[in-house]
Design a protein around this motif. Structure first.
Motif, PDB file in Angstrom:
ATOM      1  N   MET A 182      21.906 157.585  -8.811  1.00 30.63           N
ATOM      2  CA  MET A 182      22.332 156.847  -7.810  1.00 30.63           C
ATOM      3  C   MET A 182      23.268 155.965  -8.505  1.00 30.63           C
ATOM      4  O   MET A 182      22.795 155.281  -9.500  1.00 30.63           O
ATOM      5  CB  MET A 182      21.237 155.835  -7.442  1.00 30.63           C
ATOM      6  N   PRO A 183      24.322 155.849  -7.981  1.00 28.05           N
ATOM      7  CA  PRO A 183      25.295 154.814  -8.572  1.00 28.05           C
ATOM      8  C   PRO A 183      24.998 153.319  -8.647  1.00 28.05           C
ATOM      9  O   PRO A 183      24.448 153.025  -7.606  1.00 28.05           O
ATOM     10  CB  PRO A 183      26.794 155.045  -8.066  1.00 28.05           C
ATOM     11  N   LEU A 184      25.258 152.596  -9.784  1.00 24.79           N
ATOM     12  CA  LEU A 184      24.833 151.151  -9.769  1.00 24.79           C
ATOM     13  C   LEU A 184      25.457 150.249  -8.951  1.00 24.79           C
ATOM     14  O   LEU A 184      27.011 150.420  -8.852  1.00 24.79           O
ATOM     15  CB  LEU A 184      24.594 150.643 -11.245  1.00 24.79           C
ATOM     16  N   GLU A 185      25.113 149.192  -8.381  1.00 23.58           N
ATOM     17  CA  GLU A 185      25.767 148.335  -7.539  1.00 23.58           C
ATOM     18  C   GLU A 185      25.625 146.917  -8.383  1.00 23.58           C
ATOM     19  O   GLU A 185      24.834 146.549  -8.904  1.00 23.58           O
ATOM     20  CB  GLU A 185      24.917 148.008  -6.438  1.00 23.58           C
ATOM     21  N   SER A 186      26.726 146.137  -8.105  1.00 18.04           N
ATOM     22  CA  SER A 186      26.969 144.925  -8.714  1.00 18.04           C
ATOM     23  C   SER A 186      25.928 143.883  -8.208  1.00 18.04           C
ATOM     24  O   SER A 186      26.216 143.940  -6.984  1.00 18.04           O
ATOM     25  CB  SER A 186      28.373 144.517  -8.765  1.00 18.04           C
ATOM     26  N   LEU A 187      25.267 143.134  -8.892  1.00 19.14           N
ATOM     27  CA  LEU A 187      24.627 142.080  -8.027  1.00 19.14           C
ATOM     28  C   LEU A 187      25.423 141.022  -7.388  1.00 19.14           C
ATOM     29  O   LEU A 187      25.035 140.602  -6.255  1.00 19.14           O
ATOM     30  CB  LEU A 187      23.839 141.145  -9.159  1.00 19.14           C
ATOM     31  N   TYR A 188      26.794 141.048  -7.759  1.00 18.99           N
ATOM     32  CA  TYR A 188      27.697 140.122  -6.952  1.00 18.99           C
ATOM     33  C   TYR A 188      28.215 140.746  -5.808  1.00 18.99           C
ATOM     34  O   TYR A 188      29.032 140.118  -5.018  1.00 18.99           O
ATOM     35  CB  TYR A 188      28.818 139.830  -8.077  1.00 18.99           C
ATOM     36  N   ASP A 189      27.869 142.048  -5.457  1.00 21.59           N
ATOM     37  CA  ASP A 189      28.111 142.696  -4.332  1.00 21.59           C
ATOM     38  C   ASP A 189      27.177 142.484  -3.224  1.00 21.59           C
ATOM     39  O   ASP A 189      27.505 142.849  -2.198  1.00 21.59           O
ATOM     40  CB  ASP A 189      28.473 144.337  -4.324  1.00 21.59           C
ATOM     41  N   LEU A 190      26.061 141.680  -3.452  1.00 25.68           N
ATOM     42  CA  LEU A 190      25.128 141.476  -2.350  1.00 25.68           C
ATOM     43  C   LEU A 190      25.283 140.076  -1.572  1.00 25.68           C
ATOM     44  O   LEU A 190      25.668 138.985  -2.231  1.00 25.68           O
ATOM     45  CB  LEU A 190      23.795 141.346  -3.220  1.00 25.68           C
ATOM     46  N   SER A 191      25.327 140.227  -0.438  1.00 29.86           N
ATOM     47  CA  SER A 191      25.355 138.729   0.484  1.00 29.86           C
ATOM     48  C   SER A 191      23.982 138.109   0.277  1.00 29.86           C
ATOM     49  O   SER A 191      23.135 138.740  -0.123  1.00 29.86           O
ATOM     50  CB  SER A 191      25.721 139.152   1.917  1.00 29.86           C
ATOM     51  N   PHE A 192      23.978 136.815   0.750  1.00 25.62           N
ATOM     52  CA  PHE A 192      22.788 136.220   0.686  1.00 25.62           C
ATOM     53  C   PHE A 192      21.546 137.134   1.422  1.00 25.62           C
ATOM     54  O   PHE A 192      20.432 137.137   0.841  1.00 25.62           O
ATOM     55  CB  PHE A 192      22.900 134.985   1.134  1.00 25.62           C
ATOM     56  N   LYS A 193      22.028 137.449   2.471  1.00 24.08           N
ATOM     57  CA  LYS A 193      20.937 138.189   3.585  1.00 24.08           C
ATOM     58  C   LYS A 193      20.442 139.538   2.762  1.00 24.08           C
ATOM     59  O   LYS A 193      19.326 139.795   2.874  1.00 24.08           O
ATOM     60  CB  LYS A 193      21.662 138.438   4.795  1.00 24.08           C
ATOM     61  N   THR A 194      21.359 140.212   2.346  1.00 29.77           N
ATOM     62  CA  THR A 194      21.105 141.400   1.435  1.00 29.77           C
ATOM     63  C   THR A 194      20.059 141.076   0.354  1.00 29.77           C
ATOM     64  O   THR A 194      19.312 141.782   0.008  1.00 29.77           O
ATOM     65  CB  THR A 194      22.327 142.117   1.202  1.00 29.77           C
ATOM     66  N   LEU A 195      20.666 140.094  -0.414  1.00 30.10           N
ATOM     67  CA  LEU A 195      19.614 139.750  -1.684  1.00 30.10           C
ATOM     68  C   LEU A 195      18.216 139.414  -0.965  1.00 30.10           C
ATOM     69  O   LEU A 195      17.346 139.864  -1.545  1.00 30.10           O
ATOM     70  CB  LEU A 195      20.460 138.575  -2.294  1.00 30.10           C
ATOM     71  N   GLN A 196      18.230 138.565   0.090  1.00 23.73           N
ATOM     72  CA  GLN A 196      16.767 138.239   0.477  1.00 23.73           C
ATOM     73  C   GLN A 196      16.010 139.467   1.014  1.00 23.73           C
ATOM     74  O   GLN A 196      14.881 139.768   0.593  1.00 23.73           O
ATOM     75  CB  GLN A 196      16.848 137.405   1.754  1.00 23.73           C
ATOM     76  N   SER A 197      16.750 140.323   1.593  1.00 30.24           N
ATOM     77  CA  SER A 197      15.968 141.742   2.069  1.00 30.24           C
ATOM     78  C   SER A 197      15.534 142.516   0.828  1.00 30.24           C
ATOM     79  O   SER A 197      14.484 142.985   0.695  1.00 30.24           O
ATOM     80  CB  SER A 197      16.587 142.295   3.321  1.00 30.24           C
ATOM     81  N   ARG A 198      16.607 142.390  -0.239  1.00 24.82           N
ATOM     82  CA  ARG A 198      16.031 143.240  -1.423  1.00 24.82           C
ATOM     83  C   ARG A 198      14.796 142.758  -1.954  1.00 24.82           C
ATOM     84  O   ARG A 198      13.916 143.466  -2.185  1.00 24.82           O
ATOM     85  CB  ARG A 198      17.102 143.298  -2.492  1.00 24.82           C
ATOM     86  N   LEU A 199      14.629 141.373  -1.872  1.00 25.98           N
ATOM     87  CA  LEU A 199      13.543 140.689  -2.734  1.00 25.98           C
ATOM     88  C   LEU A 199      12.480 140.982  -2.055  1.00 25.98           C
ATOM     89  O   LEU A 199      11.329 141.426  -2.361  1.00 25.98           O
ATOM     90  CB  LEU A 199      13.845 139.135  -2.593  1.00 25.98           C
TER      91      LEU A 199
END
Ligand code: SAH
Ligand code: SF4
Length: 367
Positions: free
Chosen positions: A1-18
């Motif tokens: 799986m290609p790696l994604e940059s942490l800086y590509d995550l919106s606040f909402k996406t970051l929350q749902s990842r957590l």
């Protein structure tokens, strides 16, 4: 799986990842603050993160995320110190521009939305390059972070943001709007939405969508000509969305959101800077809450048009103002920096391309 940059995550996406990794989403605030307020270059080693967040970040960096960000590979400062131009290198070697401009009491960053541009406006250095690709969320947000870093090092703070660098923001609509929401999000960079201006060459469906979504940013339309024949000769996009459709979309935006529309007009000697041109423009703007921004042409290698003379510029401005329409001339800035849209990158390419005979453009302007 290609790696994604942490800086590509919106606040909402970051929350749902957590959340999906079993970490309470409230921790997203802490990480967001570290990344975008503290501008911590290496969040992985920061002792400001709570233990669960540090564990999550460590695991995510091993499995699916990177801290990859564009790097500043060149910087040019104007001799008056008011304009600073950064060239950022992206992960695939593409280069984009970010300009930081100082005005009395405020600082503005002009950022890019694409590498190159598909719109092909004849006088524009970016248009002359052609389209390379859309920028990602992280590539847009990083430009604002670098502008803030630069200003913070001088004891200053970024206040305004304009999307007037390389690329057409409404052609990269979803990513641009998500990135703008991120630069407004607190506790992060925290730019006020009312201090953000999106400039478009006139992608009508994008203007309608922008209106219907009631986005809180100002809208600027790059007009440059007030008849279809003249506009199509400068801006090929006019063949797709002619002036009648563009102006209808502008009127819809202004009526529905009760907002002023800002029109950009790049003055080209003998082509769109006469008293008659001003009259045709006034006719087009009749009844619309409009503001006209005049920009004096930055000469580019691929366009033979000349910069409007000072007296023609003043006369044009006076004609617009006397009809009751506010009209400003963007200040010349960075006269000794290749500060026009796409010009720093174009000039670097010129240095690499001996077949192009034009000397690097030193008489550039930016507002
Ligand atoms: N694509 C968007 C935003 C980026 S261009 C747009 O076109 O609006 C930002 C502004 O710079 C536009 O108004 C554009 O017409 C203007 N511009 C581009 N090249 C220029 C040049 N060589 N001289 C003066 N203005 C220029
Ligand atoms: Fe693209 Fe704007 Fe340049 Fe036109 S002026 S080519 S839309 S960046």
């Amino acid at each position: 799986m290609p790696l994604e940059s942490l800086y590509d995550l919106s606040f909402k996406t970051l929350q749902s990842r957590l959340l999906s990794d079993g970490v309470r989403p409230i921790h997203a605030v802490q990480l967001w603050k570290l990344l975008y307020y503290e501008l911590e270059p290496d969040p992985n080693t920061s002792d400001m993160l709570s233990p669960p967040l540090r564990r999550w970040l460590k695991a995510a960096l091993e499995e699916s995320l990177t801290l990859s960000q564009p790097s500043v590979c060149d910087r040019l400062d104007s001799s008056d110190g008011l304009t600073k131009k950064l060239l950022l290198r992206l992960h695939d070697g593409q280069e984009i521009e970010t300009v930081v401009m100082g005005y009395p009491g405020r600082f503005t960053a002009c950022i890019s939305s694409q590498a190159g541009c598909a719109m092909g406006c004849v006088f524009c250095a970016t248009g002359q390059m052609g389209f390379v690709r859309h920028l990602s969320h992280g590539e847009i947000v990083t430009q604002v972070m670098e502008a803030q870093r630069l200003l913070r090092a001088e004891g200053n703070k970024l206040r305004n943001l304009v999307l007037m660098g390389m690329g057409e923001p409404l052609h990269n609509y979803d990513v641009v709007m998500e990135a703008l929401a991120s630069v407004c999000h607190l506790p992060g960079i925290g730019i006020a939405p009312s201090r953000i201006s999106v400039s478009t060459v006139g992608l009508v469906p994008g203007i309608i969508r922008f209106t219907e979504e009631r986005l809180p940013y100002s809208l600027a339309i790059s007009l440059h000509a007030a008849t279809d024949a003249e506009r199509s000769a400068l801006l090929p996009v006019n063949q797709r969305w002619p002036l009648s459709e563009l102006m209808e979309a502008c009127r819809y935006y202004s009526r529905k959101l009760q907002r002023k529309v800002f029109f950009g007009w790049t003055l080209i000697a003998g082509q769109n800077d006469s008293a008659d041109h001003a009259l045709v423009l006034l006719e087009l703007l009749q009844g619309l809450d409009a503001h006209v921004n005049l920009i004096r042409l930055n000469r580019t290698a691929g366009f033979s048009g000349r910069t409007s003379e000072e007296p023609s510029t003043t006369a044009f401005q006076k004609a617009i103002q006397e009809a009751g329409v506010p009209c400003t001339v963007r200040q010349y800035r960075g006269i000794d920096v290749a500060a026009g849209c796409g010009q720093l990158r174009a000039d670097r390419q010129k240095f690499k391309s001996p077949e192009i005979e034009c000397p690097p453009n030193k008489a550039s302007a930016v507002s």
